[in-house]
Design an enzyme around this catalytic site. Sequence first.
Site, mmCIF file in Angstrom:
data_model
loop_
_atom_site.group_PDB
_atom_site.id
_atom_site.type_symbol
_atom_site.label_atom_id
_atom_site.label_comp_id
_atom_site.label_asym_id
_atom_site.label_seq_id
_atom_site.Cartn_x
_atom_site.Cartn_y
_atom_site.Cartn_z
ATOM 1 N N LYS A 22 81.577 84.465 -7.161
ATOM 2 C CA LYS A 22 81.078 85.765 -7.606
ATOM 3 C C LYS A 22 79.749 85.609 -8.349
ATOM 4 C CE LYS A 22 82.604 87.590 -11.503
ATOM 5 N NZ LYS A 22 81.581 88.175 -12.411
ATOM 6 N N ASN A 23 79.668 84.629 -9.238
ATOM 7 C CA ASN A 23 78.478 84.461 -10.062
ATOM 8 C C ASN A 23 77.282 83.947 -9.281
ATOM 9 O OD1 ASN A 23 79.847 85.398 -12.284
ATOM 10 N ND2 ASN A 23 80.281 83.380 -13.125
ATOM 11 N N CYS A 123 82.093 93.041 -19.626
ATOM 12 C CA CYS A 123 83.182 92.647 -20.514
ATOM 13 C C CYS A 123 82.717 92.607 -21.969
ATOM 14 C CB CYS A 123 83.707 91.259 -20.145
ATOM 15 S SG CYS A 123 84.652 91.219 -18.613
ATOM 16 N N ARG A 128 75.498 89.590 -25.547
ATOM 17 C CA ARG A 128 74.798 88.861 -24.491
ATOM 18 C C ARG A 128 73.481 89.583 -24.253
ATOM 19 N NH1 ARG A 128 79.243 88.158 -19.867
ATOM 20 N NH2 ARG A 128 79.894 90.217 -20.554
ATOM 21 N N ASP A 313 83.884 80.083 -19.030
ATOM 22 C CA ASP A 313 84.728 80.900 -18.164
ATOM 23 C C ASP A 313 86.062 80.233 -17.822
ATOM 24 O OD1 ASP A 313 82.951 82.957 -18.159
ATOM 25 O OD2 ASP A 313 82.221 82.651 -16.127
ATOM 26 N N ARG A 405 87.867 91.985 -10.558
ATOM 27 C CA ARG A 405 86.425 91.754 -10.632
ATOM 28 C C ARG A 405 86.061 90.325 -10.255
ATOM 29 N NH1 ARG A 405 84.264 92.413 -16.072
ATOM 30 N NH2 ARG A 405 82.362 91.869 -14.944
#
Length: 425
Positions: A22-23, A123, A128, A313, A405
């Site tokens: 995903k990233n 989130c 951030r 993560d 997600r």
Amino acid sequence: MDRIRIVGGRRLKGEIPISGAKNAALPLMAACLLTDAPLNLTNVPNLADVVYMADVLRQLGVGVAWQMSGADHVGGKVQLHAPKRTQSLATYDAVRKMRASFLVLGPLVARNREAMVSLPGGCAIGARPVDLHLKGLAAMGAEIELTGGYVMARAPAGLKGADFEFPVVSVGGTENLLMAASLAKGTTVLRNAAREPEIADLGHCLISMGAKISGLGTSAIEITGVPELGPATHAVLPDRIETGTYAIAAAITGGEIELTGTTPELIGALIPLLQRAGAEVQATPFGFSVARNGGGVHAADMVTEPFPGFPTDLQAQYMALMAVSDGTARIRETIFENRFMHVPELLRMGADIKVEGDTAIVTGHNPLKGAPVMATDLRASVSLVLAALAAEGETIVNRVYHLDRGFERLEAKLKACGADIERLK
């Protein structure tokens, strides 16, 4: 709202195919804004965040043709085709669902010479800020203005190469500036750049499109801008967070799982900790296997760090593993200041965890007990699933939209390895 029901205590055994990252997929999708030629991405995971990014790009005028992955577990294919002149406004409604939407800013300014992008959502795991994105673009000649929750960026004469050093490592900042610099006039050097594999994946895709980039995988990336980029086809690299999560699933259940379509190098910082915890890791023709056949889980301290250190993560998942260990482990979180929100939920399952500032002290003891719990963010969600797999009795995980997600076919993949798991609509 969907929930997931898990009855723990089963030893997992089988094979799990790892999806595309995903990233990596999200910045790769944003890269389509750098050209009016088609960008074809393969091994794309079918996730809520990918759908959100597709919605953002459609709002900007991009044509999105998506062939979803099927039962054969082959990743999806997405063709992205931006027009010669895209829209320059990414609205709050489009961007608020996830922070990665902010990655359209750099490509839009680089190609359109202007952009208006909402400050992002995502989130709630700590501050951030996007100030490093903006400082980098300003160093490249962009005029930046913040108004009404939006970033307005203009570069009437086009962006220019710059020598920019990040005061702290920023993955999103590195990705945004890497894309912007690909069309800037002259040479840009990004110093103290993030080194994550997803950034190198983005860089290799940009090179396929015609960009001139060197230093990928190091903290100094050099980009010589070109007038335009062209078409490309690129496969999204395997998801290292999913890889690590299922590796921990094997260890926490005393099982044996082969992870296919991935490599142990993607989780290099986790492998020695798994081995210290009592798991065996072996390469296979299609990936690698993780097994814990007998013996308890041994405690091992861990500190999260930017790549190549231990990824933040995977911190919540590792904490779940330490909660069933035979000792005490200290887990220090150095990336996000508010990433222990899963601790109260693990406590509900009988975990012994004390938080002291940026450190969680986890003392393992008797098996965890099933309980109703609530997911608070993407990675915390899956840590509760892992804990439930090892717990006695039934666990109900609420608010699992966070899971959707970032984890593709989670229940199906675990059920194929023997987990007693189902989604409750």
